[in-house]
Design an enzyme around this catalytic site. Sequence first.
Site, short mmCIF file in Angstrom:
data_model
loop_
_atom_site.label_atom_id
_atom_site.label_comp_id
_atom_site.label_asym_id
_atom_site.label_seq_id
_atom_site.Cartn_x
_atom_site.Cartn_y
_atom_site.Cartn_z
CG ASP A 112 -2.24 0.50 1.19
OD1 ASP A 112 -2.28 1.92 0.79
OD2 ASP A 112 -3.09 0.14 1.65
CE LYS A 140 -5.35 -0.64 -1.77
NZ LYS A 140 -5.98 0.15 -0.64
C1 PRP Z 1 -0.99 -5.14 5.23
C2 PRP Z 1 -0.33 -5.95 4.31
C3 PRP Z 1 1.07 -5.26 4.51
C4 PRP Z 1 1.02 -4.06 4.72
C5 PRP Z 1 0.93 -3.17 3.69
O1 PRP Z 1 -0.76 -5.77 6.62
O2 PRP Z 1 -0.49 -7.26 4.59
O3 PRP Z 1 1.73 -6.15 5.51
O4 PRP Z 1 -0.57 -3.84 5.36
O5 PRP Z 1 0.77 -1.67 3.91
P1 PRP Z 1 1.74 -0.71 3.65
O6 PRP Z 1 2.37 -0.75 2.27
O7 PRP Z 1 1.21 0.89 3.69
O8 PRP Z 1 2.77 -0.81 4.77
P2 PRP Z 1 -1.82 -5.50 8.00
O9 PRP Z 1 -1.03 -4.60 8.74
O10 PRP Z 1 -3.19 -4.85 7.64
O11 PRP Z 1 -1.70 -6.70 8.73
P3 PRP Z 1 -2.39 -8.08 8.40
O12 PRP Z 1 -1.30 -8.75 7.17
O13 PRP Z 1 -2.30 -9.00 9.73
O14 PRP Z 1 -3.77 -7.94 7.58
#
Ligand code: PRP
Length: 187
Positions: A112, A140
């Site tokens: 993200d 994204k």
């Molecule tokens: C989500 C995804 C990535 C991170 C990406 O994890 O799995 O690890 O967010 O976001 P970024 O590029 O903005 O850093 P999340 O913290 O939601 O935990 P999860 O995997 O347990 O759902």
Amino acid sequence: MVSEEGRSVVINGERFRVYLDRETIERRVRDIADAISRDYEGKTPIFIGVLNGAFIFLADLMRHVRIDCEVDFLKLSSYGAERITSGKVRELKRIDADIENRHVIVVEDIVDTGLSMDWIMDHLAEHRPASLSTAVLLHKPDASRTKVSLDYVGFRIENKFVVGYGLDYAQVGRHLPDLYMLDPSGQ
Ligand code: PRP
């Protein structure tokens, strides 16, 4: 609670519509597995899955890979305002494997802002792997706040909230076989 009505689901009161169906995802996961099998022929890479979201993509990806490979996991602090604003990442589970001189492929469900992947790459590089690459189901580009380079990318998607195929909405919806996108109209 998840309730399903055909190609949409309601999770925690919000309506999501199918964005990528399971067949489309499977075809792309097979493509990535084929590319990895070619690129790493004669090597035994170790996949590092980032918990929790990557567990379904990682499981499907590994089942289509045709070379010897290993797996390990790490877990970062859950997605939260602190990480978005400050870029600070906390490690909740470290890898167990010794990755020095190993070929490492980091597996994420989504990139993200890129802050998590940026941190992971810096952190794993300190272990002096022979090589370090990334396999990411969703990217994204419009949300990106870093210049992290991604090697295997499933789909580049709009900057909207998605759920299913391992991704959650307040921990719900990870089990859904298709990927859904938030429908702002809610209809
Ligand atoms: C989500 C995804 C990535 C991170 C990406 O994890 O799995 O690890 O967010 O976001 P970024 O590029 O903005 O850093 P999340 O913290 O939601 O935990 P999860 O995997 O347990 O759902």
